[in-house]
Enzyme design. Structure first.
Site, mmCIF file in Angstrom:
data_model
loop_
_atom_site.group_PDB
_atom_site.id
_atom_site.type_symbol
_atom_site.label_atom_id
_atom_site.label_comp_id
_atom_site.label_asym_id
_atom_site.label_seq_id
_atom_site.Cartn_x
_atom_site.Cartn_y
_atom_site.Cartn_z
ATOM 1 N N GLU A 151 -4.530 3.331 9.772
ATOM 2 C CA GLU A 151 -3.678 4.003 8.809
ATOM 3 C C GLU A 151 -4.424 5.106 8.060
ATOM 4 O O GLU A 151 -3.970 6.110 7.471
ATOM 5 C CB GLU A 151 -3.061 2.958 7.442
ATOM 6 C CG GLU A 151 -1.751 2.162 8.272
ATOM 7 C CD GLU A 151 -0.545 2.868 8.568
ATOM 8 O OE1 GLU A 151 -0.222 4.062 7.833
ATOM 9 O OE2 GLU A 151 -0.074 2.603 9.601
ATOM 10 N N TYR A 172 -1.161 3.439 1.142
ATOM 11 C CA TYR A 172 -2.135 2.350 1.523
ATOM 12 C C TYR A 172 -3.259 3.079 2.479
ATOM 13 O O TYR A 172 -4.393 2.707 2.362
ATOM 14 C CB TYR A 172 -1.201 1.398 2.421
ATOM 15 C CG TYR A 172 -2.029 0.715 3.294
ATOM 16 C CD1 TYR A 172 -2.300 -0.804 2.984
ATOM 17 C CD2 TYR A 172 -2.438 1.016 4.497
ATOM 18 C CE1 TYR A 172 -3.021 -1.662 3.767
ATOM 19 C CE2 TYR A 172 -3.328 0.012 5.492
ATOM 20 C CZ TYR A 172 -3.705 -1.351 5.024
ATOM 21 O OH TYR A 172 -3.902 -1.964 5.613
ATOM 22 N N SER A 187 -8.673 0.594 8.441
ATOM 23 C CA SER A 187 -7.347 0.527 8.787
ATOM 24 C C SER A 187 -6.985 1.763 9.615
ATOM 25 O O SER A 187 -7.420 2.766 9.377
ATOM 26 C CB SER A 187 -6.168 0.545 8.021
ATOM 27 O OG SER A 187 -5.125 0.578 8.554
#
Ligand code: NDP
Length: 327
Positions: A127, A149, A125
């Protein structure tokens, strides 16, 4: 030639169900892993119903993963299962780490035990870049995650690379930026907006309350992004790829496109509330440079930003006008 067989964890989610449909079209046999009964994922699975072999298993149940792989003998594993709503990872940091980080390791170990020749895709991701060191980000940008996350996804990203180096396994990480479709839950901003635009246009709701309209994201269409996952596993060599549009849009632009799709002026229906602003720990300018995916995979996004919002609003209009309307 033997029929390729894919094993998809998280098949009941947005990407899992779109990927299953894509692979079925390509002649694959598809095995999908769910952690709850299939009826819990009815809408996402409707287009592939009866064509995917569904198994119930938890990513942390290593013995169940090994047994599932032994029974189904896949040629490719796509590990998409994970808690995916970033803000919730602050409420559930332990569960997030268990499933997103340890779950990926569990899947890799199961593959190593059953058949290390299985090709493996890990849902990494944007992120993992957290507060990015540079913009746009590439595969070379140093990860610096800031949410539970992002930290858990960074662990999974690194462990997939470790198994590639140590065991020579064919592992690929797709560093995917935000991607949307009508299958997104309404917790996610683009779907919240598309649903509200549709509902307001039908006179079912009055207003939409949002946080910071100047926040920006690199948003793409999920159907394009699952195609990139498949392309990665067809390469001669394993590797990691940024998958992104390379263009960021503000929340205001997103709202304007969604309300345009129902010929409404968003300014008459949208109110902001500072209580909904995300903190500095979640606000970052994440924009991906997908040059490598374009060059090596021949990947291109096919659905543009306005088209994405239009298709989401149209899907919400259809849902709300269906006889048993639900969100
Ligand atoms: P979804 O939330 O739609 O799908 C994830 C699926 O994983 C859900 O069906 C969920 O089931 C399942 N799942 C969660 N935990 C477990 C578990 N412990 N065991 C088995 N299944 C589990 O997410 P997306 O389809 O959007 O995303 C797919 C993957 O890609 C995720 O890993 C996500 O983090 C990642 N990703 C997504 C991006 C995006 O913009 N969509 C961007 C970057 C990465 P249940 O519904 O029961 O919880």
């Amino acid at each position: 030639m033997t029929t390729p067989r894919a094993f998809i964890t998280g098949v009941g989610g947005q990407d899992g169900s779109l990927l299953a449909a894509l692979l079925l079209d390509k002649g694959y046999e598809v095995v999908g892993v769910l952690r709850r009964e299939p009826s819990a994922y009815a809408e996402a699975l409707a287009p592939v119903e009866g064509r995917v072999t569904l198994l119930e298993a938890d990513l942390l149940d290593h013995a169940a993963l090994v047994a599932s792989l032994r029974e189904t003998r896949p040629t490719e594993v796509y590990n998409l299962a994970a808690p995916s709503f970033v803000p919730r990872s602050w409420d559930e940091p332990i569960v997030t780490a268990e499933f997103a980080a340890v779950g990926a390791t569990s899947m890799l170990e199961a593959i190593r035990e059953v058949d290390p020749g299985i090709r493996f895709y890990q849902a990494s991701s944007s992120e993992i870049f957290g507060e990015p060191r540079e913009t746009p980000q590439t595969e070379q940008t140093a990860p610096s995650p800031v949410t539970p996350y992002g930290v858990a996804k960074a662990y999974a990203h690194f462990i997939a690379g470790s198994y590639r180096r140590k065991y020579g396994m064919f592992t690929c990480c797709g560093i995917l930026y935000n991607h949307e479709s009508p299958l997104r839950p309404v917790d996610f901003l683009p779907r919240k907006v598309s649903h509200a635009a549709a509902a307001i246009s039908l006179g079912l709701e009055d207003e939409l309350v949002l946080g910071d309209l100047s926040a920006r994201r690199d948003w793409g269409y999920a159907g394009d992004y699952v195609r990139a996952m498949w392309l990665m596993l067809q390469c001669d060599q394993p590797g990691d790829y940024v998958v992104a549009t390379g263009v960021s849009h503000s929340v205001e632009e997103l709202v304007a496109c969604a309300f345009d799709a129902v010929s409404l002026d968003w300014r008459e229906h949208v109110r902001t509330d500072s209580a909904l602003f995300r903190g500095a720990s979640e606000l970052h300018d994440l924009v991906g440079d997908a040059s490598k995916a374009r060059r090596v995979l021949g990947w291109e996004p096919e659905v543009g930003f306005r088209e994405l919002l239009t298709l989401m609003v149209e899907a919400d209009l259809a849902r709300l006008q269906a006889p048993a309307a639900s969100s």
